[in-house]
Design a protein around this motif. Structure first.
Motif, short mmCIF file in Angstrom:
data_model
loop_
_atom_site.label_atom_id
_atom_site.label_comp_id
_atom_site.label_asym_id
_atom_site.label_seq_id
_atom_site.Cartn_x
_atom_site.Cartn_y
_atom_site.Cartn_z
N TYR A 193 -70.72 -88.26 35.87
CA TYR A 193 -71.05 -86.60 35.92
C TYR A 193 -70.15 -85.74 35.13
CZ TYR A 193 -66.77 -86.87 39.15
OH TYR A 193 -65.57 -87.11 39.66
N GLU A 194 -70.54 -84.65 35.25
CA GLU A 194 -69.85 -83.46 34.52
C GLU A 194 -69.70 -82.24 35.51
OE1 GLU A 194 -72.08 -83.53 30.02
OE2 GLU A 194 -72.69 -82.41 31.84
N ILE A 195 -68.45 -81.62 35.08
CA ILE A 195 -68.05 -80.59 36.02
C ILE A 195 -68.11 -79.10 35.07
CG2 ILE A 195 -66.43 -79.43 37.35
CD1 ILE A 195 -65.20 -82.71 37.69
N ARG A 196 -69.00 -78.24 35.46
CA ARG A 196 -68.81 -76.97 34.68
C ARG A 196 -67.89 -76.08 35.51
NH1 ARG A 196 -72.64 -79.50 31.98
NH2 ARG A 196 -73.05 -79.09 29.87
N TYR A 197 -66.94 -75.29 34.91
CA TYR A 197 -66.09 -74.81 35.73
C TYR A 197 -65.96 -73.37 35.56
CZ TYR A 197 -61.26 -73.85 37.39
OH TYR A 197 -60.19 -73.51 38.03
N TYR A 198 -65.81 -72.42 36.20
CA TYR A 198 -65.44 -71.10 35.74
C TYR A 198 -64.30 -70.40 36.75
CZ TYR A 198 -66.23 -66.41 33.66
OH TYR A 198 -65.91 -65.35 32.80
N TYR A 224 -72.63 -75.97 47.75
CA TYR A 224 -74.25 -75.85 47.95
C TYR A 224 -75.02 -76.92 46.90
CZ TYR A 224 -78.48 -73.20 46.54
OH TYR A 224 -79.60 -72.64 46.15
N CYS A 225 -75.86 -77.46 47.47
CA CYS A 225 -76.70 -78.46 46.44
C CYS A 225 -77.92 -77.66 46.15
CB CYS A 225 -77.16 -79.55 47.59
SG CYS A 225 -78.13 -80.72 46.79
N VAL A 226 -77.83 -77.77 44.84
CA VAL A 226 -78.93 -76.87 44.26
C VAL A 226 -80.26 -77.76 43.85
CG1 VAL A 226 -79.34 -75.77 41.88
CG2 VAL A 226 -77.11 -75.53 43.01
N THR A 262 -72.93 -76.65 52.72
CA THR A 262 -71.79 -77.16 53.61
C THR A 262 -70.50 -76.63 53.34
OG1 THR A 262 -72.86 -79.39 53.57
CG2 THR A 262 -70.76 -79.56 54.41
N HIS A 263 -69.86 -75.98 54.49
CA HIS A 263 -68.52 -75.66 54.52
C HIS A 263 -67.24 -77.05 54.77
CE1 HIS A 263 -64.74 -74.19 56.73
NE2 HIS A 263 -64.93 -73.35 55.72
N ILE A 264 -66.57 -77.20 54.00
CA ILE A 264 -65.55 -78.27 53.71
C ILE A 264 -64.35 -77.62 54.61
CG2 ILE A 264 -64.35 -79.94 52.71
CD1 ILE A 264 -66.70 -79.33 50.44
N PRO A 265 -63.90 -78.03 55.89
CA PRO A 265 -62.77 -77.45 56.20
C PRO A 265 -61.33 -77.89 55.42
CG PRO A 265 -63.99 -78.64 58.04
CD PRO A 265 -64.62 -79.03 56.71
N PRO A 266 -60.53 -77.17 55.59
CA PRO A 266 -59.03 -77.79 54.88
C PRO A 266 -58.74 -79.19 55.63
CG PRO A 266 -58.80 -75.36 55.86
CD PRO A 266 -60.26 -75.93 56.50
N GLY A 317 -69.43 -75.77 43.85
CA GLY A 317 -68.26 -75.77 44.88
C GLY A 317 -67.62 -74.34 44.48
N VAL A 318 -67.32 -73.62 45.61
CA VAL A 318 -66.37 -72.54 45.57
C VAL A 318 -65.41 -72.55 46.15
CG1 VAL A 318 -66.47 -69.97 45.73
CG2 VAL A 318 -68.59 -71.09 45.24
N PHE A 319 -64.28 -72.46 45.75
CA PHE A 319 -62.85 -72.50 46.21
C PHE A 319 -61.77 -71.64 45.74
CE2 PHE A 319 -61.29 -75.11 42.51
CZ PHE A 319 -62.65 -75.43 41.96
N HIS A 320 -60.57 -71.74 46.30
CA HIS A 320 -59.59 -70.78 45.99
C HIS A 320 -59.00 -71.65 44.65
CE1 HIS A 320 -55.93 -68.38 45.70
NE2 HIS A 320 -56.70 -67.50 46.16
#
Ligand code: M6P
Ligand code: ZN
Length: 181
Positions: free
Chosen positions: A48-53, A96-98, A124-128, A146-149
């Protein structure tokens, strides 16, 4: 800041950072180490590959990552992400599955587990404090956001040590969750 994602191929624009994950990078995550070694003698497969911003602001930073998991399996176990738990115990994430189909595995690594069936459109929300891993059970690309701090942090070590409670295998061509002892 506005980005564009091509939902068909998971290409993000602009994209300052691309991290490829080859079989050698997640060798220890698959159960059948003999099969992993045999495959590695022939090719170091791109899993797999991760594209990050990173979204940087003066008060609180967020990050967005788009992951493209290629279809396939290793010793019957579907291609998957390494899986991680956040280093910070107070940090959740939204996935979020695209495109594609599979599972999101959620595991406290202390007895609680959930497998969420995934298809395009699932959010899906992933809890801490829950470790998370995505499995591609389809015959096409699986793309998710994926959106995260930015400060959440990735703990891969704990996942490598404790392992998820279930693995997802292709059994008679269909996905099956197999409990790990
Ligand atoms: C998502 C986010 C990223 C993560 C990526 C791949 O896009 O959670 O932070 O890096 O998935 O997962 P992993 O880091 O477990 O390989
Ligand atoms: Zn995460």
């Amino acid at each position: 800041m506005t980005l564009t994602l091509d939902p068909e191929n998971g290409i993000l624009d602009p994209c300052p950072q691309i991290t490829p994950r080859y079989l050698s990078d997640l060798k220890m995550m698959f159960k059948d180490q003999q099969v992993v070694d045999e495959i590695l003698k022939e090719e170091n497969r791109l899993i797999y590959e991760i594209r990050y911003y990173p979204f940087r602001t003066s008060k609180s930073d967020m990050a967005l990552a788009v992951t493209r998991i290629f279809p396939g399996s290793i010793g019957g176990e579907y291609h998957m992400t390494k899986g991680h738990k956040h280093e910070r115990d107070d940090q959740p994430e939204v996935y979020y599955c695209v495109k594609g189909e599979g599972f999101l595995l959620l595991d406290t690594l202390e007895g609680e587990f959930q497998a969420i069936p995934w298809r395009a459109g699932t959010i899906t929300h992933i809890p801490p404090m829950w470790a998370h891993r995505v499995i591609n059970t389809g015959t096409d690309l699986l793309v998710f956001i994926g959106v995260f701090h930015l400060s959440a942090g990735h703990d891969y070590e704990i996942v490598a040590q404790k392992g998820f409670s279930y693995r997802v295998y292709a059994v008679d061509g269909k996905p099956a969750l197999i409990r790990q002892t």
